[in-house]
Design an enzyme around this catalytic site. Structure first.
Site, short mmCIF file in Angstrom:
data_model
loop_
_atom_site.label_atom_id
_atom_site.label_comp_id
_atom_site.label_asym_id
_atom_site.label_seq_id
_atom_site.Cartn_x
_atom_site.Cartn_y
_atom_site.Cartn_z
N LYS A 65 21.14 61.33 31.38
CA LYS A 65 20.59 60.69 32.58
C LYS A 65 20.88 59.19 32.58
O LYS A 65 21.27 58.62 33.60
CB LYS A 65 19.07 60.92 32.65
N HIS A 86 24.09 60.59 8.04
CA HIS A 86 25.39 61.17 7.72
C HIS A 86 26.51 60.53 8.53
O HIS A 86 27.57 61.12 8.68
CB HIS A 86 25.36 62.68 7.95
N GLU A 103 24.76 58.35 33.00
CA GLU A 103 25.42 58.69 34.25
C GLU A 103 25.01 57.81 35.42
O GLU A 103 25.78 57.68 36.38
CB GLU A 103 25.23 60.17 34.59
N TRP A 123 35.91 63.31 46.99
CA TRP A 123 35.84 62.93 45.57
C TRP A 123 37.23 63.22 45.01
O TRP A 123 37.65 64.36 44.92
CB TRP A 123 34.78 63.74 44.85
N LYS A 131 28.09 65.77 42.93
CA LYS A 131 26.97 66.67 42.65
C LYS A 131 27.42 68.05 42.21
O LYS A 131 26.99 68.57 41.20
CB LYS A 131 26.09 66.78 43.91
N ASN A 177 38.44 71.44 50.28
CA ASN A 177 37.70 71.24 49.04
C ASN A 177 38.26 72.22 48.02
O ASN A 177 38.44 73.40 48.32
CB ASN A 177 36.21 71.51 49.25
N GLY A 178 38.55 71.73 46.81
CA GLY A 178 39.12 72.59 45.78
C GLY A 178 40.45 72.07 45.30
O GLY A 178 40.78 70.89 45.47
N ARG A 235 28.40 64.61 47.56
CA ARG A 235 29.48 65.46 47.06
C ARG A 235 30.78 64.69 46.88
O ARG A 235 31.72 65.19 46.26
CB ARG A 235 29.72 66.63 48.02
N CYS A 245 34.19 67.98 47.05
CA CYS A 245 34.17 67.20 48.28
C CYS A 245 33.25 67.87 49.29
O CYS A 245 32.74 68.96 49.05
CB CYS A 245 35.58 67.07 48.85
N GLU A 273 19.45 65.31 27.04
CA GLU A 273 19.27 65.20 28.49
C GLU A 273 18.92 63.76 28.88
O GLU A 273 19.41 63.24 29.89
CB GLU A 273 18.18 66.16 28.97
#
Length: 608
Positions: free
Chosen positions: A485, A504, A488, A74, A603, A100-101, A27, A2, A481
């Site tokens: 991208k 396979h 997301e 968040w 982020k 935050n946390g 964030r 956050c 990668e």
């Protein structure tokens, strides 16, 4: 996860905090709120949704104040709604906090507090904090915070106001990012420098356990033992323009286009006339290298992909086996790390909770630790034995682009430095690699000229129910990668497979018209990749290949070819990832998504 902003000073704190929160919305953006004290009365406004909703809910001039704390969320505990939004108040409404946390023992604390008569409104872990502080309040808010931090368990940064002491802002940092900023008319606390840089570049990076008592004209910092300490004031070399869109539609596209400039700067910093120039704090001596018999690289998400490219470079240049492991798995597995191990930690923010936890585990075992990070003064940069900075500048969009390419560059220089000291490569080979590297920024500029091509491809795949990326060796890392991208920010189901593994099992997913993006840049295995593309075409896939201009053979095994300039195999990930970034960006735009703030993501992942 956050974002926190607080201000005390001579200016309108409510306006300054809201402005700062808007710069931290990457964030978290489930909900937002702020508290302030006006005429000795504590007031709080909270809203579900983006900060704009909060901003429009009250008149900032009418409710001006000289002290305020704010938060953009968040969600981790409790659904995103107005009740769960921060700030949270004590039962008596006198103490307010932003946090935050995660408070790990909140259920136990909540149960005890309820027995004492405290009331809880939300589903969050945060709400225990103001009540624990209130339960320990005996007339001095700082003393109550000291006692509370001895009770709270977890990783957290907290901003605190108390109606009974209206001219004090208290902040706490414990394993969660929080900085203190000094400007001529007051002081800020913030989760990230981007929220305060337009007001000041004078920053104190608080250390774990620090508690700061801030008044309008003074501040005092206490360490984890509650002893007064002095912390260094750093003058940060970042401008307000670095944290703005500068005319681009989104931060993501701005940051993609910044890569040529950023990479030129990073490459020039890391060598001096082709002699590797890693700073003393990031360079390993020959004596240290002789004491190392194992190398590990650990990270999360995009940083992990950069780490895997670094693994390839170290193994191929230095001839040392490297084990790469996701950070969230590293600390729970027997990785056989010991005092003869080098563990490399890659993190854009330097605050990634899983990576930080892995670092602390490695240090406790006695391993040599080295950080690759973008943020000076971050937790990982401070706690690692060695640090190599990426110098990407602020990266605001949740989806990482320029941080990734600068991480790869940084890891490649680390690999060359190790290999040269161990005499596995010569200075002539180093010069050749760097000379090819110096061409990369201009080559990226050439790729960026073809945006219409990438828009067209994005339009052709945006409605697909599934998209696959394939590749071998370094190309498989680039494929992973690219898949990350796309998924997301477009929300299209996207996966990456090693090309050789298709038959396979994975090829069973291919249907008529399934888009497959094949990364085909590694010359030593090109024939194998072409053969795999043919297998895909035979099952009805639409194959879009990313290949070097010199590759004239790929056209017979592709429906669409994206050409990138020629370079040595080691450096192709730096070029092949650019079309991937642009395709993901334009697909997201065409689908009408919030490009910079994709759903459910934040982020800086500062919780495990």
């Amino acid at each position: 996860m956050c974002g926190i902003v607080g201000y005390i000073g001579k200016n309108n704190a409510t306006k300054l905090v809201l402005e700062g929160l808007k710069k931290l919305e990457y964030r978290g953006y489930d909900s937002a709120g702020l508290s302030f004290i006006r005429d000795n009365k504590l007031m709080t406004f909270k809203k579900k949704g983006r900060i704009k909703v909060l901003e429009e809910s009250f008149d900032q001039d009418e409710f001006s104040s000289n002290i305020s704390i704010g938060h953009t969320r968040w969600a981790t505990h409790g659904e995103p709604n107005e009740i769960n939004a921060h700030p949270h108040l004590s039962s008596d409404g006198k103490i307010t906090v932003v946090h935050n946390g995660i408070i790990e023992n909140y259920l136990e604390l909540r149960k005890d507090l309820i027995k004492k008569g405290y009331k809880f409104l939300s589903q969050t872990d945060t709400e225990v904090i103001p009540n624990v502080i209130a339960d320990n309040y005996k007339g001095d808010i700082l003393d109550a915070v000291f006692k509370a931090t001895e009770i709270l368990k977890g990783a957290y940064s907290i901003g605190i106001l108390d109606e009974k002491e209206p001219n004090r802002l208290i902040a706490v940092r414990n394993s969660s990012p929080l900085l203190f900023a000094i400007c001529k008319d007051g002081y800020f606390i913030a989760s990230d420098i981007t929220s305060v840089i337009e007001h000041t570049n004078k920053i104190i990076y608080l250390e774990d356990g620090d508690i700061i008592d801030i008044r309008e004209n003074s501040y005092t910092i206490y360490d984890k033992n509650h002893k007064k300490v002095e912390r260094e004031i750093t003058e940060v070399n970042i401008s307000a323009a670095d944290a703005s869109k500068e005319g681009y539609d989104h931060f993501l596209i701005k940051e993609i286009y910044e890569q040529p400039r950023v990479l030129r700067e990073v490459i020039s910093i890391k060598h001096n006339n082709y002699v590797i120039n890693l700073p003393l704090e990031g360079s390993l001596s020959l004596e240290e290298l002789k004491n190392i018999n194992k190398i590990y690289i650990t990270a999360c998400g995009t940083a992990f992909h950069a780490g895997e490219a670094g693994k390839y470079a170290i193994e191929n240049l230095a001839k040392i086996p490297v084990i790469s492991e996701i950070a969230s798995e590293f600390r729970y597995k027997n990785m056989f790390v010991d005092d003869k191990s080098l563990v490399v930690f890659v993190s854009q923010s330097g605050e990634t909770a899983d990576t930080l936890a892995a670092l602390r585990k490695a240090k406790a075992i006695g391993a040599k630790t080295l950080a690759i990070t973008n943020v000076v003064g971050s937790s990982i940069s401070r706690e690692a034995d060695k640090v190599v900075y990426c110098y990407a500048g602020p990266e605001i969009s949740v989806a990482s682009t320029k941080a990734y390419t600068t991480q790869v560059i940084s890891l490649y220089f680390l690999a060359m430095d190790i290999a040269l000291k161990l005499k596995e490569i010569t200075q002539y080979q180093v010069k050749d690699i760097i000379q090819n590297m110096e061409k990369i920024p201009s080559q990226i500029e050439e790729i960026l000229k073809h945006k219409d091509e990438f828009k067209k491809i994005a339009n052709s795949i945006k409605d697909a129910k599934s998209i696959f990326y394939t590749g071998r060796s370094l190309d498989y890392i680039t494929a992973k990668e690219g898949a990350l991208k796309l998924k997301e920010i477009s929300y299209i189901h996207t996966e990456a497979f090693p090309s050789g593994e298709l038959k396979h099992g994975s090829i069973a997913l291919i249907e008529e018209g399934t888009p497959v993006i094949s990364v085909a840049t590694q010359s030593s295995i090109l024939e194998k990749t072409i053969s795999n593309n043919q297998e895909l075409l035979a099952r009805g896939a639409t194959v879009i290949s990313i290949a070097e201009e010199k590759n004239k053979f790929i056209k017979d095994s592709s429906d669409v070819i994206i050409e990138i300039p020629d370079t040595i195999d080691l450096l192709t990930p730096l070029l092949a990832v650019i079309p991937e970034q642009l395709i993901a960006y334009y697909a997201s735009v065409l689908l009408g998504n919030d490009v910079d703030k994709p759903r459910n993501l934040a982020k800086s992942v500062t919780v495990e």
